[in-house]
Write a protein that holds these residues in place. Sequence first.
Motif, mmCIF file in Angstrom:
data_model
loop_
_atom_site.group_PDB
_atom_site.id
_atom_site.type_symbol
_atom_site.label_atom_id
_atom_site.label_comp_id
_atom_site.label_asym_id
_atom_site.label_seq_id
_atom_site.Cartn_x
_atom_site.Cartn_y
_atom_site.Cartn_z
ATOM 1 N N GLU A 11 51.574 39.801 15.509
ATOM 2 C CA GLU A 11 52.123 38.453 15.682
ATOM 3 C C GLU A 11 51.460 37.453 14.753
ATOM 4 N N ARG A 12 50.176 37.592 14.543
ATOM 5 C CA ARG A 12 49.447 36.640 13.696
ATOM 6 C C ARG A 12 49.948 36.684 12.255
ATOM 7 N N TYR A 13 50.194 37.884 11.749
ATOM 8 C CA TYR A 13 50.653 37.994 10.371
ATOM 9 C C TYR A 13 52.134 37.665 10.234
ATOM 10 N N LEU A 14 52.919 37.833 11.281
ATOM 11 C CA LEU A 14 54.300 37.379 11.243
ATOM 12 C C LEU A 14 54.371 35.857 11.153
ATOM 13 N N ILE A 15 53.435 35.162 11.799
ATOM 14 C CA ILE A 15 53.377 33.709 11.675
ATOM 15 C C ILE A 15 53.017 33.324 10.244
ATOM 16 N N HIS A 16 52.044 34.021 9.657
ATOM 17 C CA HIS A 16 51.691 33.765 8.258
ATOM 18 C C HIS A 16 52.894 33.973 7.327
ATOM 19 N N ILE A 17 53.667 35.035 7.577
ATOM 20 C CA ILE A 17 54.815 35.339 6.720
ATOM 21 C C ILE A 17 55.867 34.246 6.830
ATOM 22 N N ASN A 18 56.153 33.783 8.032
ATOM 23 C CA ASN A 18 57.157 32.729 8.211
ATOM 24 C C ASN A 18 56.704 31.421 7.570
ATOM 25 N N PHE A 19 55.426 31.097 7.699
ATOM 26 C CA PHE A 19 54.911 29.893 7.044
ATOM 27 C C PHE A 19 55.036 30.007 5.526
ATOM 28 N N THR A 20 54.721 31.189 4.986
ATOM 29 C CA THR A 20 54.819 31.393 3.538
ATOM 30 C C THR A 20 56.265 31.300 3.072
ATOM 31 N N LEU A 21 57.198 31.871 3.852
ATOM 32 C CA LEU A 21 58.606 31.808 3.481
ATOM 33 C C LEU A 21 59.119 30.370 3.497
ATOM 34 N N ALA A 22 58.722 29.608 4.501
ATOM 35 C CA ALA A 22 59.151 28.204 4.565
ATOM 36 C C ALA A 22 58.612 27.411 3.390
ATOM 37 N N GLN A 23 57.346 27.630 3.058
ATOM 38 C CA GLN A 23 56.740 26.898 1.946
ATOM 39 C C GLN A 23 57.353 27.314 0.608
ATOM 40 N N LEU A 24 57.573 28.611 0.429
ATOM 41 C CA LEU A 24 58.136 29.099 -0.833
ATOM 42 C C LEU A 24 59.574 28.619 -1.017
ATOM 43 N N SER A 25 60.383 28.729 0.038
ATOM 44 C CA SER A 25 61.782 28.305 -0.080
ATOM 45 C C SER A 25 61.900 26.806 -0.310
ATOM 46 N N ARG A 78 46.239 38.194 24.699
ATOM 47 C CA ARG A 78 46.519 38.398 23.277
ATOM 48 C C ARG A 78 47.608 39.436 23.047
ATOM 49 N N ASN A 79 47.799 40.327 23.978
ATOM 50 C CA ASN A 79 48.815 41.369 23.819
ATOM 51 C C ASN A 79 50.205 40.910 24.248
ATOM 52 N N ARG A 80 50.282 39.767 24.887
ATOM 53 C CA ARG A 80 51.585 39.250 25.324
ATOM 54 C C ARG A 80 52.219 38.465 24.176
ATOM 55 N N SER A 81 53.421 38.851 23.792
ATOM 56 C CA SER A 81 54.081 38.249 22.634
ATOM 57 C C SER A 81 54.642 36.872 22.986
ATOM 58 N N LYS A 82 54.349 35.913 22.128
ATOM 59 C CA LYS A 82 54.905 34.561 22.245
ATOM 60 C C LYS A 82 55.772 34.235 21.030
ATOM 61 N N LEU A 83 56.210 35.280 20.344
ATOM 62 C CA LEU A 83 56.953 35.089 19.105
ATOM 63 C C LEU A 83 58.292 34.382 19.306
ATOM 64 N N PRO A 84 59.077 34.656 20.363
ATOM 65 C CA PRO A 84 60.331 33.894 20.526
ATOM 66 C C PRO A 84 60.108 32.386 20.615
ATOM 67 N N PHE A 85 59.075 31.964 21.341
ATOM 68 C CA PHE A 85 58.769 30.532 21.427
ATOM 69 C C PHE A 85 58.338 29.989 20.071
ATOM 70 N N PHE A 86 57.532 30.757 19.351
ATOM 71 C CA PHE A 86 57.071 30.300 18.039
ATOM 72 C C PHE A 86 58.223 30.235 17.035
ATOM 73 N N MET A 87 59.158 31.178 17.086
ATOM 74 C CA MET A 87 60.310 31.142 16.191
ATOM 75 C C MET A 87 61.181 29.924 16.478
ATOM 76 N N PHE A 88 61.352 29.606 17.746
ATOM 77 C CA PHE A 88 62.136 28.414 18.096
ATOM 78 C C PHE A 88 61.441 27.148 17.607
ATOM 79 N N LEU A 89 60.124 27.086 17.769
ATOM 80 C CA LEU A 89 59.394 25.891 17.338
ATOM 81 C C LEU A 89 59.344 25.801 15.815
ATOM 82 N N GLY A 90 59.161 26.924 15.129
ATOM 83 C CA GLY A 90 59.009 26.892 13.674
ATOM 84 C C GLY A 90 60.297 26.645 12.925
ATOM 85 N N TRP A 91 61.412 27.223 13.422
ATOM 86 C CA TRP A 91 62.696 27.055 12.737
ATOM 87 C C TRP A 91 63.688 26.233 13.546
#
Length: 293
Positions: A11-25, A78-91
């Motif tokens: 999850e931590r590196y998926l957040i890094h990837i999304n931040f990098t994609l937003a900045q690059l685009s 730490r093992n519980r995924s919060k990625l759906p909430f983070f995707m909604f907040l980030g995009w």
Amino acid sequence: MFMTFRDWSSERYLIHINFTLAQLSSQILFLIGEHQVRNQTTCKVFAICTHLTFLSAFFWVLVEALDLHFKMVLKFDRNRSKLPFFMFLGWGAPAAVVIICAGNNSDQYGSENSCWVEDGNNLIWAFIGPSVAVVLLNTVLVIITFRAYLRHTPDAKSETEEDIQIRENDWITLRGIIGSTSILAMTWLYGFLLVGSPSSAMFQYAFVLSNGAQGVIFFILFCFLNTEVRQSWKPPPEPKQKPMPKVTPAPVVEPKKPSEPKKDEEPKPADPPKHTRRRKQRSRLLCGKLLTI
């Protein structure tokens, strides 16, 4: 770089990837959009997409800070995924802001000079307001998280290697959040000052240099100073082959050779057969009888 990481699905590196994609685009759209001013329809599309990606870059920095705050301060699993909430907040949150602005004030996107929010209107606050709010909220979250990091004194006896690695990764992420928030805030501070005085060469150079240095700074913070990412660049170690069990060969038994007689000893004569012995006995008896007569 994060795609080459062996554990990039975390999850931590998926957040890094999304931040990098937003900045690059956002950077690509901003550069291409500068050459689309002749066609106002295309220019408005580029301006709306650039507004979305620039806001998403700020919101993904907020996601970085929230993820670390949840783990270090609130002690979430730490093992519980919060990625759906983070995707909604980030995009999702930036998309909601841009959709509302484009639906009500689409004419204020794009101008004869640039494919960005038109100068001198209130639509610019749809970018300034969320960006300033994210920077202030990130500052508060970083201060609270950093204090929690300093208060945590690990026990050298009970701490495992996994705990040490988690603590090191948390410090790397916290350092990256501080650096990325600072460079984004400084870059757009020069940008806002440039809007107020567009003829200032100093603000123009400062905005271009700080904007161009973002990629280098993000690479240093999230890749070069990250031991896990550096180790992922190395080839994986070859698996060790198990040693083959030693097989002791069976002893070779040579056939026994017949013993040869010694040179000094003469071979013993063989015993005569039974019928010859009987004949000799009979002859001896006859000779004895004749002698007695």
